[in-house]
Write an enzyme that holds these catalytic residues in place. Structure first.
Site, PDB file in Angstrom:
ATOM      1  N   PHE A  39       0.842  -1.191   0.000  1.00 22.34           N
ATOM      2  CA  PHE A  39       0.000   0.000   0.000  1.00 22.34           C
ATOM      3  C   PHE A  39       0.881   1.247   0.000  1.00 22.34           C
ATOM      4  O   PHE A  39       1.709   1.426   0.908  1.00 22.34           O
ATOM      5  CB  PHE A  39      -0.928  -0.008   1.231  1.00 22.34           C
ATOM      6  CG  PHE A  39      -1.917  -1.145   1.207  1.00 22.34           C
ATOM      7  CD1 PHE A  39      -3.193  -0.974   0.677  1.00 22.34           C
ATOM      8  CD2 PHE A  39      -1.565  -2.408   1.687  1.00 22.34           C
ATOM      9  CE1 PHE A  39      -4.101  -2.024   0.643  1.00 22.34           C
ATOM     10  CE2 PHE A  39      -2.465  -3.469   1.658  1.00 22.34           C
ATOM     11  CZ  PHE A  39      -3.735  -3.274   1.124  1.00 22.34           C
ATOM     12  N   VAL A  77       2.198  -1.723   4.530  1.00 24.06           N
ATOM     13  CA  VAL A  77       1.934  -0.295   4.383  1.00 24.06           C
ATOM     14  C   VAL A  77       3.277   0.428   4.407  1.00 24.06           C
ATOM     15  O   VAL A  77       4.087   0.214   5.306  1.00 24.06           O
ATOM     16  CB  VAL A  77       1.051   0.193   5.556  1.00 24.06           C
ATOM     17  CG1 VAL A  77       0.893   1.697   5.523  1.00 24.06           C
ATOM     18  CG2 VAL A  77      -0.309  -0.491   5.521  1.00 24.06           C
ATOM     19  N   CYS A  78       3.525   1.265   3.402  1.00 23.04           N
ATOM     20  CA  CYS A  78       4.802   1.989   3.328  1.00 23.04           C
ATOM     21  C   CYS A  78       4.946   2.941   4.507  1.00 23.04           C
ATOM     22  O   CYS A  78       4.082   3.777   4.756  1.00 23.04           O
ATOM     23  CB  CYS A  78       4.901   2.779   2.029  1.00 23.04           C
ATOM     24  SG  CYS A  78       6.278   3.950   2.043  1.00 23.04           S
ATOM     25  N   ILE A  79       6.073   2.837   5.200  1.00 28.83           N
ATOM     26  CA  ILE A  79       6.243   3.630   6.423  1.00 28.83           C
ATOM     27  C   ILE A  79       6.309   5.128   6.149  1.00 28.83           C
ATOM     28  O   ILE A  79       5.687   5.923   6.858  1.00 28.83           O
ATOM     29  CB  ILE A  79       7.473   3.147   7.235  1.00 28.83           C
ATOM     30  CG1 ILE A  79       7.542   3.889   8.577  1.00 28.83           C
ATOM     31  CG2 ILE A  79       8.766   3.306   6.456  1.00 28.83           C
ATOM     32  CD1 ILE A  79       8.457   3.238   9.587  1.00 28.83           C
ATOM     33  N   ALA A  82       2.940   6.330   5.194  1.00 28.73           N
ATOM     34  CA  ALA A  82       2.033   6.178   6.330  1.00 28.73           C
ATOM     35  C   ALA A  82       2.248   7.286   7.360  1.00 28.73           C
ATOM     36  O   ALA A  82       1.286   7.850   7.889  1.00 28.73           O
ATOM     37  CB  ALA A  82       2.220   4.812   6.978  1.00 28.73           C
TER      38      ALA A  82
END
Lengths: 130, 142
Positions: A39, A77-79, A82
């Protein structure tokens, strides 16, 4: 076939997440392997557990969480994306001094390297978004 | 895709398609973040700039008036990350009244040619880009 799936848009505003979900579900049903769902951009907003859609509508985030549970999906989820958008897990919330976290069950927060790795390992990387 | 990719030990051809203007949406900035992280994976990397994406490479960008960081200087660092193939579609430039002279001077040092400085930007026609895209293993579109 081994697929990597990339979701680049948030839920409800855009159909990308719905389409990615349908694709992922059907690919698994047809015997393919989904090595990772990644994501990115506003797609990280699919990973909050705080969404409360109307009862007669689909619950996109719950759909993903259930699919992940059922098939042991790796949903990342891409940090960086995010953090910009306020999606935090318990560790990140602590590290950033925030009073809450909101990551949904079945999602994990990690780096962009996971996207590149999916591109390397998958036979096909399929992107959903604008 | 080559059959010998099965063990994951070979190099894949990665193409990052940049289709959107540098500001207005975050796609261009977050695409560049993927490229910079991806550079650590020793793959065969290319970038393409089409549609409004060609504006990402224009020189003299000044974002003071919109309060958003000007990230265009980061493109100059790509050569140091061995990202040396930036395909720019001629038709996209022409449709927007741009020429190659409007683009930043992006270069890399060619280690196979005594570190000679060479241009990273390659102007290609829509047809030529089609051929380049057909050769790729992984295309990420932003």
């Amino acid at each position: 076939m081994k697929f990597g799936v990339v979701v680049n848009e948030g839920p409800y505003t855009h159909q990308a997440s719905d389409s990615a979900y349908q694709f992922t579900k059907e690919a698994i049903a047809q015997g393919h392997e989904i090595i990772r769902v990644f994501f990115y951009h506003d797609g990280v907003n699919n990973g909050t557990r705080l969404t409360v859609p109307p009862g007669d509508d689909r619950h996109i985030q719950n759909n993903w969480s259930e699919l992940a549970k059922e098939h042991n999906l790796d949903m990342v989820v891409c940090i960086a994306a995010a953090q910009r958008r306020g999606i935090l897990d318990e560790n990140e919330a602590k590290r950033q001094g925030k009073d809450a976290d909101n990551i949904a069950e079945g999602f994990r927060i990690s780096g962009l390297g996971q996207l590149i790795e999916a591109g390397i390992q998958a036979d096909r990387l399929v992107t959903f978004g604008d | 895709m080559s059959e010998d990719m099965e063990d994951g030990g070979d190099i894949k051809k990665f193409m990052y398609m940049n289709r959107k203007a540098p500001y207005g949406t975050i796609y261009a900035l977050e695409a560049l973040e993927v490229v910079l992280i991806g550079a650590a994976f020793d793959q065969d990397v290319s970038l393409a700039f089409v549609d409004d994406g060609v504006f990402q490479l224009t020189k003299g960008q000044d974002t003071a008036g919109i309060g958003i960081k000007n990230f265009s200087p980061a493109f100059k660092a790509l050569g140091d990350y061995d990202v040396t193939k930036l395909y720019v579609e001629k038709e996209s430039l022409e449709e927007r009244g741009l020429t190659a002279d409007d683009l930043m001077d992006l270069v890399y040092e060619d280690e196979d040619d005594d570190w000679a400085e060479k241009p990273s930007i390659r102007l290609v026609s829509r047809d030529e880009l089609k051929t380049v895209l057909a050769e790729q293993d992984v295309i990420m579109s932003f």
